[in-house]
Design a protein around this motif. Sequence first.
Motif, PDB file in Angstrom:
ATOM      1  N   LEU A 142      22.853  -7.468  16.454  1.00 32.14           N
ATOM      2  CA  LEU A 142      22.443  -8.812  16.857  1.00 32.14           C
ATOM      3  C   LEU A 142      20.976  -8.861  17.268  1.00 32.14           C
ATOM      4  CD1 LEU A 142      25.598  -9.655  18.998  1.00 32.14           C
ATOM      5  CD2 LEU A 142      24.932 -10.850  16.901  1.00 32.14           C
ATOM      6  N   GLY A 143      20.359  -7.682  17.440  1.00 26.20           N
ATOM      7  CA  GLY A 143      18.987  -7.652  17.925  1.00 26.20           C
ATOM      8  C   GLY A 143      18.890  -8.131  19.361  1.00 26.20           C
ATOM      9  N   LEU A 144      19.917  -7.854  20.151  1.00 28.26           N
ATOM     10  CA  LEU A 144      19.942  -8.276  21.551  1.00 28.26           C
ATOM     11  C   LEU A 144      20.025  -7.048  22.450  1.00 28.26           C
ATOM     12  CD1 LEU A 144      22.508 -11.243  21.438  1.00 28.26           C
ATOM     13  CD2 LEU A 144      20.039 -11.406  21.839  1.00 28.26           C
ATOM     14  N   PRO A 145      19.481  -7.124  23.673  1.00 28.15           N
ATOM     15  CA  PRO A 145      19.664  -5.999  24.593  1.00 28.15           C
ATOM     16  C   PRO A 145      21.092  -5.922  25.118  1.00 28.15           C
ATOM     17  CG  PRO A 145      18.350  -7.741  25.614  1.00 28.15           C
ATOM     18  CD  PRO A 145      18.634  -8.179  24.213  1.00 28.15           C
ATOM     19  N   LEU A 146      21.414  -4.753  25.671  1.00 29.43           N
ATOM     20  CA  LEU A 146      22.739  -4.505  26.250  1.00 29.43           C
ATOM     21  C   LEU A 146      22.576  -4.448  27.762  1.00 29.43           C
ATOM     22  CD1 LEU A 146      25.735  -3.631  25.641  1.00 29.43           C
ATOM     23  CD2 LEU A 146      24.907  -1.270  25.668  1.00 29.43           C
ATOM     24  N   LEU A 147      23.448  -5.147  28.473  1.00 30.04           N
ATOM     25  CA  LEU A 147      23.388  -5.121  29.935  1.00 30.04           C
ATOM     26  C   LEU A 147      23.991  -3.813  30.445  1.00 30.04           C
ATOM     27  CD1 LEU A 147      22.544  -7.114  32.272  1.00 30.04           C
ATOM     28  CD2 LEU A 147      24.987  -7.600  32.512  1.00 30.04           C
ATOM     29  N   ASP A 148      23.349  -3.193  31.431  1.00 31.27           N
ATOM     30  CA  ASP A 148      23.876  -1.959  32.027  1.00 31.27           C
ATOM     31  C   ASP A 148      24.968  -2.324  33.031  1.00 31.27           C
ATOM     32  OD1 ASP A 148      24.407   0.562  32.912  1.00 31.27           O
ATOM     33  OD2 ASP A 148      22.490   0.866  33.941  1.00 31.27           O
ATOM     34  N   ALA A 149      26.123  -2.690  32.494  1.00 33.78           N
ATOM     35  CA  ALA A 149      27.221  -3.164  33.333  1.00 33.78           C
ATOM     36  C   ALA A 149      28.455  -3.304  32.457  1.00 33.78           C
ATOM     37  CB  ALA A 149      26.874  -4.528  33.927  1.00 33.78           C
ATOM     38  N   ASP A 150      29.601  -3.445  33.098  1.00 35.67           N
ATOM     39  CA  ASP A 150      30.804  -3.860  32.373  1.00 35.67           C
ATOM     40  C   ASP A 150      31.668  -4.637  33.348  1.00 35.67           C
ATOM     41  OD1 ASP A 150      31.953  -1.621  33.844  1.00 35.67           O
ATOM     42  OD2 ASP A 150      33.596  -1.720  32.431  1.00 35.67           O
ATOM     43  N   ALA A 151      32.881  -4.972  32.919  1.00 40.78           N
ATOM     44  CA  ALA A 151      33.721  -5.833  33.752  1.00 40.78           C
ATOM     45  C   ALA A 151      34.956  -5.115  34.273  1.00 40.78           C
ATOM     46  CB  ALA A 151      34.129  -7.078  32.952  1.00 40.78           C
ATOM     47  N   MET A 152      34.998  -3.772  34.075  1.00 33.78           N
ATOM     48  CA  MET A 152      36.173  -3.023  34.521  1.00 33.78           C
ATOM     49  C   MET A 152      35.801  -1.725  35.242  1.00 33.78           C
ATOM     50  SD  MET A 152      38.759  -3.415  31.263  1.00 33.78           S
ATOM     51  CE  MET A 152      39.184  -5.033  30.607  1.00 33.78           C
ATOM     52  N   GLY A 153      34.709  -1.081  34.808  1.00 35.96           N
ATOM     53  CA  GLY A 153      34.367   0.238  35.327  1.00 35.96           C
ATOM     54  C   GLY A 153      35.320   1.296  34.778  1.00 35.96           C
ATOM     55  N   ARG A 154      36.151   0.919  33.852  1.00 41.27           N
ATOM     56  CA  ARG A 154      37.174   1.783  33.256  1.00 41.27           C
ATOM     57  C   ARG A 154      37.730   1.052  32.029  1.00 41.27           C
ATOM     58  NH1 ARG A 154      42.516   2.594  36.122  1.00 41.27           N
ATOM     59  NH2 ARG A 154      43.137   2.238  33.969  1.00 41.27           N
ATOM     60  N   ALA A 155      38.987   1.269  31.667  1.00 42.47           N
ATOM     61  CA  ALA A 155      39.636   0.478  30.621  1.00 42.47           C
ATOM     62  C   ALA A 155      40.878  -0.160  31.227  1.00 42.47           C
ATOM     63  CB  ALA A 155      40.015   1.350  29.428  1.00 42.47           C
ATOM     64  N   PHE A 156      41.170  -1.349  30.789  1.00 47.40           N
ATOM     65  CA  PHE A 156      42.418  -2.027  31.154  1.00 47.40           C
ATOM     66  C   PHE A 156      42.950  -2.703  29.908  1.00 47.40           C
ATOM     67  CE2 PHE A 156      41.142  -2.414  35.813  1.00 47.40           C
ATOM     68  CZ  PHE A 156      42.202  -1.650  36.284  1.00 47.40           C
ATOM     69  N   PRO A 157      44.260  -2.918  29.852  1.00 50.56           N
ATOM     70  CA  PRO A 157      44.804  -3.442  28.594  1.00 50.56           C
ATOM     71  C   PRO A 157      44.782  -4.965  28.450  1.00 50.56           C
ATOM     72  CG  PRO A 157      46.595  -2.834  30.056  1.00 50.56           C
ATOM     73  CD  PRO A 157      45.317  -2.458  30.754  1.00 50.56           C
ATOM     74  N   GLU A 158      44.620  -5.716  29.549  1.00 50.19           N
ATOM     75  CA  GLU A 158      44.797  -7.160  29.412  1.00 50.19           C
ATOM     76  C   GLU A 158      43.510  -7.936  29.662  1.00 50.19           C
ATOM     77  OE1 GLU A 158      48.280  -8.613  31.402  1.00 50.19           O
ATOM     78  OE2 GLU A 158      49.578  -7.179  30.363  1.00 50.19           O
ATOM     79  N   VAL A 159      43.450  -9.099  29.015  1.00 48.28           N
ATOM     80  CA  VAL A 159      42.247  -9.923  28.975  1.00 48.28           C
ATOM     81  C   VAL A 159      41.778 -10.361  30.365  1.00 48.28           C
ATOM     82  CG1 VAL A 159      41.373 -12.151  28.126  1.00 48.28           C
ATOM     83  CG2 VAL A 159      42.769 -10.711  26.632  1.00 48.28           C
ATOM     84  N   GLN A 160      42.714 -10.649  31.251  1.00 52.06           N
ATOM     85  CA  GLN A 160      42.320 -11.174  32.568  1.00 52.06           C
ATOM     86  C   GLN A 160      41.959 -10.067  33.560  1.00 52.06           C
ATOM     87  OE1 GLN A 160      45.321 -10.686  31.634  1.00 52.06           O
ATOM     88  NE2 GLN A 160      46.586 -10.045  33.347  1.00 52.06           N
ATOM     89  N   MET A 161      42.095  -8.802  33.141  1.00 51.59           N
ATOM     90  CA  MET A 161      41.825  -7.686  34.051  1.00 51.59           C
ATOM     91  C   MET A 161      40.336  -7.357  34.054  1.00 51.59           C
ATOM     92  SD  MET A 161      45.201  -5.452  33.166  1.00 51.59           S
ATOM     93  CE  MET A 161      46.811  -5.937  33.830  1.00 51.59           C
ATOM     94  N   VAL A 162      39.546  -8.333  34.426  1.00 50.33           N
ATOM     95  CA  VAL A 162      38.088  -8.176  34.445  1.00 50.33           C
ATOM     96  C   VAL A 162      37.556  -8.603  35.806  1.00 50.33           C
ATOM     97  CG1 VAL A 162      37.670  -8.391  31.960  1.00 50.33           C
ATOM     98  CG2 VAL A 162      37.871 -10.458  33.349  1.00 50.33           C
TER      99      VAL A 162
END
Lengths: 348, 348
Positions: free
Chosen positions: A117-137
């Motif tokens: 996309l030619g876009l930067p990546l934010l140094d962050a995420d919404a889990m700090g790990r993996a979770f299986p469901e969409v609302q687990m952010v």
Amino acid sequence: MELNESDIPALARGCAVLGTGGGGDVRVGALAATRAIREHGPVRVVRIQDLADDELIVPLSGIGAPTVSHEMPHGEAEAHRIVEEVEKIFGRRPAAIMSSEIGGSNGVAPVAWAAQLGLPLLDADAMGRAFPEVQMVSMYVKGLPADLVIMADVVGNVTTIRPVDGLWSERIARAVCVAAGSSALMADYVLTAARARGAVIEGTIGRALRIGRHQVLEALQEELGAIRLITGKLTDIERRTEGGFVRGSATIEGTGADRGRGLLLELQNENLVAIEDGEVRAMVPDLIAVVDTETAAAIQTEALRYGQRVTVLAWACDPIWRTARGLEVAGPRAFGYDLEYRPVGAGA
Amino acid sequence: MELNESDIPALARGCAVLGTGGGGDVRVGALAATRAIREHGPVRVVRIQDLADDELIVPLSGIGAPTVSHEMPHGEAEAHRIVEEVEKIFGRRPAAIMSSEIGGSNGVAPVAWAAQLGLPLLDADAMGRAFPEVQMVSMYVKGLPADLVIMADVVGNVTTIRPVDGLWSERIARAVCVAAGSSALMADYVLTAARARGAVIEGTIGRALRIGRHQVLEALQEELGAIRLITGKLTDIERRTEGGFVRGSATIEGTGADRGRGLLLELQNENLVAIEDGEVRAMVPDLIAVVDTETAAAIQTEALRYGQRVTVLAWACDPIWRTARGLEVAGPRAFGYDLEYRPVGAGA
């Protein structure tokens, strides 16, 4: 910070550890990231403070059963279609993308999407790990209304969901995902930098890189602040795919100093609960990783095989998941376990 | 033309006949239409030529299993949410709404949505009857790209699908519908008046009203240009709900002049195939209605009961469905019957 081709192996290793077994096969994301960097050049990694308050961040992740996404990496076309939809809705181009889930392939693949996309990546995420469901952010835990999900599948369908809450976003997104062959690329929330502040888990790209550079068990354990649950041999593994999820269990029999002991892991895409002699030793949302005892490389759920020599590590999740709301969203009861959460290492 | 409260019973009767058993319980749509007209006043019915070329028409219908929509009529909120989404996407308010499906509740309920929205209703629909799947609409047969579906459920979720084609629109919309409790309000396509011309079936509101005013079997038969397949007694009825659809069969044993004969109806939300002595006498996309022999009122699939005295009528579908493309989309093979289409009454 800039991510180059040479960073991808370490990033992938780190994401595998943080994936606690899930988040999709890191090799898929790593391959896509490597190819995309070769074609489009390195990816710039930015922090929230580098963005203006009203600039848009698009958290992206693959959604689906790991058994499927393994074979179906998400291409450039899906990322472009999601960004086009964001532009239609918000009237402007996003300033950065973000990994929704640093664990597994979903932690590495955003490097590919950012490059494409030619876009930067934010140094962050919404889990700090993996979770299986969409609302687990983290955004959902922090009370940001789950008001927008955009999904793009490999066929070319684009679906935009304006859910009433996070549980409905999961329910509808999962149905769309299954209809699309159990695999889709997804933007869950679109955030202005102002909204992202305090609502995402910062620094997790850097953390995954640091974790992934360790190739010795003891050093990895120290980096993570993990306790060692067992070292032994994988003797039993059971997996099944149900409605877009992988569920199952794995048994590790102790060897060496741990001879005579045994550990049972309950899996649901991720390693969720570790049980020894009927006693829970670690549980979600804390992290549980199965790593190769020799190489300190994490073994994802799909790669677990009889006879592997493994060590199981467990360590503390991001503090957001230990709040009352965090435990409600992604504590043991959210996964159907009638267990009271006890932080890992807190003793019996 | 204007639709008043006093027109609703006839409209509902006509829509029940055109529903060929399906399209949702007409009583649900009729109740909603009556209430909405009482509250908001009569609904103006317009023709395409009354609209400017770039004015927008929103074809609306309920999607779901009749067994569910029976209990869950769609409210004002869903209609408003869909129109709000249309405004967001197109930047202007629609000029009219249209019934996607004149058959069953979906033919009557748009009167309620039009009254609630304060918009006129187009004297047209996209089927000239009822069909169970999202892509079985005249716009799709005419080759308009199936590029937009907007769904709103009773909970408040709004989902916008930009499918690659009509079959994917059905697949994803159905999944969203099932996730939302097997019931949602849906805009399938949003049309400018210019695009609607030749791509919708005009005059079907007026036709349903004329059909619904007949209360004598012979007069109804003449109005429809129908052949009478059998007059008799319903002796067997089997229904099951599968993935948002009602499937099953009904058997009618002839009485009076038809004594000794029997007719088997195959159902999939609608009456699809009528078989006598192993010979197909009528088949989709032609219309097959089970009507009360005494009152000439159609009996919808859900209301079929053992012992009812019924007459089965069959008549020609709109010519659009008899084209090669029409038969591909909604001919017998589209419903899994390995039958070569033969127009009703064409002889053996």
